[in-house]
Enzyme design. Structure first.
Site, PDB file in Angstrom:
ATOM      1  N   PRO A 138       0.821  -1.213   0.000  1.00  0.00           N
ATOM      2  CA  PRO A 138       0.000   0.000   0.000  1.00  0.00           C
ATOM      3  C   PRO A 138       0.854   1.261   0.000  1.00  0.00           C
ATOM      4  CG  PRO A 138      -0.840  -1.588   1.587  1.00  0.00           C
ATOM      5  CD  PRO A 138       0.473  -2.120   1.101  1.00  0.00           C
ATOM      6  N   GLU A 139       0.460   2.213  -0.839  1.00  0.00           N
ATOM      7  CA  GLU A 139       1.164   3.481  -0.924  1.00  0.00           C
ATOM      8  C   GLU A 139       0.353   4.546  -0.193  1.00  0.00           C
ATOM      9  OE1 GLU A 139       2.441   4.314  -4.952  1.00  0.00           O
ATOM     10  OE2 GLU A 139       2.677   2.177  -5.387  1.00  0.00           O
TER      11      GLU A 139
END
Length: 283
Positions: free
Chosen positions: A2-3
């Site tokens: 996840p960014e």
């Protein structure tokens, strides 16, 4: 992994059921994830109120009335999902326990937040809220790309003299925090800059154009609930939808979205990671 948009989406989903609430019980079901959990973590969190939930780069930070801050990193496959919220924001009943439910937070409003991580690359830590930014994971981070410290002049100065490809420079968390492979590819397309160009050899006006491009792609991704490619889920268990708006990422061989371009999206490998770009639109 996840960014920034995915972590911010999770934060926004958790905040209504965690902020201002007391953790009446915390279950820690294994001794470690990527590294060992803090000493007596369940004991230190039980009976403590969450004052605020914030984000720094790809980390969730929960400031507590005990004077400590809980740091959470989702890793490659970590999810934090909510069930049983009595205020009606989440209609899901408490699910049956799952094999990879490693930490469970029981809140005094009836909500239950479950941290599930099959690959166990996630992490948690506890630190004093005073001076939290000096934590070894946070002290090395550059400015937030949606914050005031990230601006055209800053990025131009940060790129000066750098002989690395611009994509690698943007993935450097010491230059700008929270960007990952997906959103760097998308931002470079929006700015019309080839990911193969050396960061220090791009003209200042073109480097400056990256700042609004980065902000635009991040804001659009957050509005869409992030991107769900493999494991990511929002706090209510739903998928993100920004993957349906990708211009280049994951589109190798597909036609460029730019009208009358006529090129197809290419993929190259940089530092072991796939880079997607349009060779016509990005110079």
């Amino acid at each position: 992994m996840p960014e920034l948009p995915e972590v911010e989406t999770v934060r926004r989903g958790l905040a209504p059921v965690m902020e201002g609430q007391v953790m009446t019980q915390v279950e820690v079901n294994r001794p470690d994830l990527r590294w060992p959990f803090p000493d007596r973590m369940a004991e230190r969190l039980t009976g403590v109120r969450v004052l605020q939930l914030r984000r720094r780069s790809k980390y969730l930070l929960g400031d507590l009335d005990s004077g400590e801050t809980l740091l959470i990193h989702l890793g490659m496959s970590g999810r934090m999902t909510v069930s049983g919220d009595l205020l009606g924001r989440f209609v899901h009943e408490h699910p049956a326990p799952q094999k990879h439910d490693h930490v469970i937070f029981h809140m005094d409003n009836g909500a239950r937040i479950t941290f599930n991580d099959p690959r166990r690359f996630g992490a948690m830590d506890l630190m004093s809220t005073t001076g939290a930014e000096a934590h070894k994971l946070l002290s090395v981070l550059g400015p937030e790309p949606l914050g005031n410290d990230f601006h055209e002049g800053y990025l131009v100065a940060a790129f000066q003299g750098r002989n690395t490809p611009v994509k690698s420079a943007l993935l450097d968390q010491g230059i700008v925090a929270g960007l990952g492979n997906i959103y760097v590819c998308e931002a470079l397309f929006r700015a019309g800059i080839s990911p193969l160009r050396k960061a220090g050899r791009i003209a200042a006006p073109r480097v400056a154009s990256l700042v609004p491009a980065i902000r635009d792609v991040l804001e659009r991704a957050i509005a869409a609930g992030g991107s769900s490619l493999k494991d990511f889920r929002q706090a209510d268990g739903e998928l993100g939808y920004f993957q349906h708006n990708f211009d280049v990422y994951g589109r190798e061989g597909a036609p460029c979205h730019t009208p009358d371009c006529g090129e197809t999206i290419r993929r190259v490998v940089q530092s072991g990671r796939s880079t997607f770009y349009c060779p016509s639109c990005q110079r």
